[in-house]
Motif scaffolding. Structure first.
Motif, PDB file in Angstrom:
ATOM      1  N   ARG A   1       0.834  -1.198   0.000  1.00  0.00           N
ATOM      2  CA  ARG A   1       0.000   0.000   0.000  1.00  0.00           C
ATOM      3  C   ARG A   1       0.878   1.260   0.000  1.00  0.00           C
ATOM      4  O   ARG A   1       0.549   2.248  -0.662  1.00  0.00           O
ATOM      5  CB  ARG A   1      -0.921  -0.001   1.229  1.00  0.00           C
ATOM      6  N   TRP A   2       1.980   1.221   0.740  1.00  0.00           N
ATOM      7  CA  TRP A   2       2.879   2.377   0.723  1.00  0.00           C
ATOM      8  C   TRP A   2       3.489   2.565  -0.660  1.00  0.00           C
ATOM      9  O   TRP A   2       3.610   3.693  -1.143  1.00  0.00           O
ATOM     10  CB  TRP A   2       3.989   2.176   1.747  1.00  0.00           C
TER      11      TRP A   2
ATOM     12  N   LEU B   1       3.730   5.701  -5.664  1.00  0.00           N
ATOM     13  CA  LEU B   1       3.605   5.796  -7.117  1.00  0.00           C
ATOM     14  C   LEU B   1       2.466   6.729  -7.515  1.00  0.00           C
ATOM     15  O   LEU B   1       2.602   7.537  -8.447  1.00  0.00           O
ATOM     16  CB  LEU B   1       3.378   4.403  -7.705  1.00  0.00           C
ATOM     17  N   GLU B   2       1.345   6.646  -6.817  1.00  0.00           N
ATOM     18  CA  GLU B   2       0.202   7.506  -7.134  1.00  0.00           C
ATOM     19  C   GLU B   2       0.565   8.979  -6.965  1.00  0.00           C
ATOM     20  O   GLU B   2       0.222   9.818  -7.801  1.00  0.00           O
ATOM     21  CB  GLU B   2      -0.982   7.160  -6.229  1.00  0.00           C
ATOM     22  N   ARG B   3       1.256   9.302  -5.884  1.00  0.00           N
ATOM     23  CA  ARG B   3       1.644  10.683  -5.655  1.00  0.00           C
ATOM     24  C   ARG B   3       2.620  11.162  -6.729  1.00  0.00           C
ATOM     25  O   ARG B   3       2.581  12.338  -7.134  1.00  0.00           O
ATOM     26  CB  ARG B   3       2.265  10.830  -4.272  1.00  0.00           C
ATOM     27  N   SER B   4       3.481  10.276  -7.188  1.00  0.00           N
ATOM     28  CA  SER B   4       4.423  10.643  -8.245  1.00  0.00           C
ATOM     29  C   SER B   4       3.701  10.851  -9.574  1.00  0.00           C
ATOM     30  O   SER B   4       4.016  11.786 -10.321  1.00  0.00           O
ATOM     31  CB  SER B   4       5.499   9.546  -8.392  1.00  0.00           C
ATOM     32  N   ILE B   5       2.730  10.003  -9.877  1.00  0.00           N
ATOM     33  CA  ILE B   5       1.991  10.110 -11.137  1.00  0.00           C
ATOM     34  C   ILE B   5       1.182  11.389 -11.180  1.00  0.00           C
ATOM     35  O   ILE B   5       1.042  12.015 -12.243  1.00  0.00           O
ATOM     36  CB  ILE B   5       1.092   8.867 -11.315  1.00  0.00           C
ATOM     37  N   ARG B   6       0.639  11.825 -10.035  1.00  0.00           N
ATOM     38  CA  ARG B   6      -0.170  13.038 -10.027  1.00  0.00           C
ATOM     39  C   ARG B   6       0.644  14.273 -10.430  1.00  0.00           C
ATOM     40  O   ARG B   6       0.069  15.303 -10.775  1.00  0.00           O
ATOM     41  CB  ARG B   6      -0.759  13.265  -8.627  1.00  0.00           C
TER      42      ARG B   6
ATOM     43  N   THR C   1       5.484   9.790 -18.261  1.00  0.00           N
ATOM     44  CA  THR C   1       6.089   8.520 -17.877  1.00  0.00           C
ATOM     45  C   THR C   1       7.265   8.769 -16.934  1.00  0.00           C
ATOM     46  O   THR C   1       7.720   9.898 -16.770  1.00  0.00           O
ATOM     47  CB  THR C   1       6.582   7.732 -19.108  1.00  0.00           C
ATOM     48  N   ILE C   2       7.753   7.684 -16.326  1.00  0.00           N
ATOM     49  CA  ILE C   2       8.795   7.750 -15.309  1.00  0.00           C
ATOM     50  C   ILE C   2       9.944   6.822 -15.696  1.00  0.00           C
ATOM     51  O   ILE C   2       9.724   5.766 -16.299  1.00  0.00           O
ATOM     52  CB  ILE C   2       8.234   7.340 -13.929  1.00  0.00           C
TER      53      ILE C   2
END
Length: 604
Positions: free
Chosen positions: A371-372, A377-382, A393-394
């Motif tokens: 979950r962490w 990843l979600e925070r980075s994608i935003r 993309t990353i």
């Protein structure tokens, strides 16, 4: 004399003609990615001699093998460049444009029908069950008085008819029930008034029965009557039934029109579906992940939205999972040369027994780690730019130095779960996967799993052994963006990522000098490093005036590989002249020399 001539021929002199002034240096904008067809990545080499670069037809910009320098690098696989496709609709092929149009049409239909909201329906509430039971009871009560009817009309609420229509039906039903009760009272009164008058009672009873039958016919719309009187009585309820049916059809049409004009709103990674052209970039990711097969891409999108609801992504973004100790194992740092954010995964950090125990010792902790990782990843994608042509993309750098290895089954299991989640729910978010400090056992594993990976996935992989890791990173990431521990100059201090780094290759058994001209009074500061050092370094100031003396800033000395990786120096310039940096490479290997500088005004 011959020796002097030979030394002079091996000495390289670089004159810095554009010295930064006192103001800060303007950042160099990153280059935009180039669209190129993807190419397959060969299986890692088994021979000691590196393969020669092959000319590939169409769109190969860079295909080369990292030359072995001994040790684990001898088995480093071939390195193939990968270029991202365009995210602009105008740049797509006609077949791809058609697939995108069909995909958007499917998504629009799903939004209109609220299919995405129905992917994870909540458990039925008790109130809804009671309401449903009421409808069934009412239907049964209507059927009891009319067992011989041919086509009963049952008033149900299956289609969610408009409240006004339902109210009209309920009102008619209440009137009919009232009439039935009144007629029953009349029958009871007539029977009690005259018990001896059988003829009268029969007549009154017959009339009452006829009244009841008329009332029942009015509710059920078509009772099979045996006499002409009841047949005539059914004409009026039939007209009423048709009116009710017409109201039902109108309610359905109103409902259909309402659904068309009010589709549901569904967002993914903060982007509302079909709201603007950013949605096209999102949909293209799903299409490319499924080779532009529209139905497969639509299924993947629905599964992703269902999974995000099950996990509760929006709530997860705001949660504090208490995993601050994982910040050294996974972190974002800088951009690559095409502007992609770079994520570093440092597996060696899990050699820390306390960290490993807190992350993987049981299923609960493994789920918290997952979950962490999803939250990270979600925070980075935003933070990505989903506009057409933007960076969406990353780049991932996976450091396998001191990795726990395949013996740690808990880490292996968590890694496998994380990869599966990323593959199923985060399509086309990786521009490149760079593996550095790769041990021999990982290359063996890669040989086994490589045949099972798609060509597209394999083409994004880059591998480098320990001695070639820094060189490999600098191929894709500028030195000012790479952390010091990985061969760059990015660290906390006077210089930042906006201060560009100059890279120079020093040949074996050669001396290299950098001349920095200075024309005004200032404080000149520079920082530098040589990959692997083991060279001699010196610095001096040579004034322009012949009457002045040369000033030794740094006496030439040998810098060992074990010393501090970055050397910083500064010198206050009081007269016109030049600062000369000297690197003397006495080894038989070429060395990469990195440096950057800036000036500050200083008062006399």
């Amino acid at each position: 004399m011959a020796e002097v001539a030979q030394n002079m021929s091996q000495e390289q002199v670089v004159v810095v003609t554009d010295v930064p002034q006192a103001e800060t240096i303007a950042p160099v904008p990153p280059t935009m990615p180039v669209v190129e067809k993807e190419l397959p990545v060969p299986v890692p080499e088994t021979e000691e001699e590196p393969m020669k670069p092959k000319q590939v037809e169409e769109a190969v910009v860079e295909t080369e093998v990292l030359k072995a320098s001994g040790g684990d690098d001898e088995k480093t696989p071939q390195l193939v460049s990968f270029k991202e496709e365009s995210t602009k609709v105008a740049d797509l092929l006609e077949s791809e444009k058609k697939a995108l149009r069909e995909f958007k049409q499917l998504v629009q239909e799903a939004l209109n029908k609220h299919e995405f909201s129905a992917l994870t329906p909540p458990p039925p509430a008790p109130a809804k069950e009671e309401e449903k039971n009421d409808v069934v009871v009412e239907s049964e009560e209507e059927k009891k008085p009319a067992q011989e009817e041919e086509t009963p009309v049952v008033i149900e609420d299956k289609e969610n008819v408009e409240p006004q229509v339902v109210a009209e039906k309920e009102e008619k039903k209440e009137v009919a029930e009232t009439e039935v009760l009144v007629n029953h009272e009349k029958v009871a009164a007539a029977a009690a008034s005259d018990a001896t008058a059988e003829t009268t009672v029969d007549d009154d009873g017959a009339k009452t029965v006829e009244a009841i039958e008329e009332t029942i016919v009015a509710v059920s719309s078509s009772v099979a009557s045996q006499d002409e009187t009841s047949a005539q009585a059914t004409k009026e309820p039939e007209g009423e039934t048709k009116a009710i049916s017409a109201l039902d059809e109108e309610a359905k049409e109103v409902k259909s029109e309402t659904m068309e004009v009010t589709p549901e709103e569904v967002s993914i990674w903060g982007i509302p579906l079909l709201a603007d052209d950013r949605s096209d970039v999102i949909l293209l990711k799903f299409l490319r992940a499924r080779d532009f097969k529209v139905k497969d891409a639509f299924t993947m999108l629905k599964n992703t939205i269902r999974w995000r609801k099950e996990v509760g992504i929006d709530e997860l973004l705001e949660q504090d999972l208490g995993c601050d100790d994982l910040g050294k194992a996974v972190f974002m740092h800088g951009l690559d040369k095409d502007g992609h954010p770079v994520c570093y995964n440092v597996f060696g950090e899990f050699q820390n027994k306390e960290l490993y125990k807190n992350s993987f010792s049981n299923e609960e902790k493994r789920q918290r780690f997952l979950r962490w990782r999803i939250q990270f990843l979600e925070r980075s994608i935003r933070k990505l730019d989903f506009s057409p042509g933007g960076v969406s993309t990353i780049v991932q750098v996976n450091d396998l130095k001191n990795s726990p290895g395949p013996a740690k089954k808990e880490l292996r299991q968590a890694t496998r779960q994380a990869l599966q989640l990323l593959q199923d729910n985060y399509p086309e978010f990786l521009a490149k996967q760079i593996f550095i400090n790769v041990p021999w056992w990982y290359l063996t594993v890669n040989r086994m799993i490589s045949p099972f990976l798609t060509q597209r996935t394999r083409s994004k992989f880059v591998f480098a052994g320990p001695s070639k890791s820094a060189e490999t990173l600098t191929r894709y990431i500028a030195a000012e963006q790479i952390p010091v521990k990985y061969g760059g100059l990015s660290k906390d201090g006077e210089f930042g990522t906006a201060d560009a780094v100059t890279e120079i290759t020093v040949k074996p058994s050669a001396k290299h000098t950098v001349e920095i001209p200075v024309t005004e009074t200032c404080l000149l500061t520079w920082e530098m490093r040589v990959m692997g050092w083991d060279v001699h370094y010196g610095a001096e100031f040579v004034p322009s005036s012949e009457d002045s003396y040369t000033v030794i800033i740094q006496k030439a000395r040998k810098v060992a590989a074990t010393e501090e990786p970055v050397i910083s120096n500064s010198f206050r310039v009081g007269e016109p002249g030049k600062v000369v940096l000297t690197i003397d490479n006495t080894t038989s290997k070429k060395k990469k020399f990195l440096y950057r500088l800036k000036t500050k005004p200083c008062s006399d």
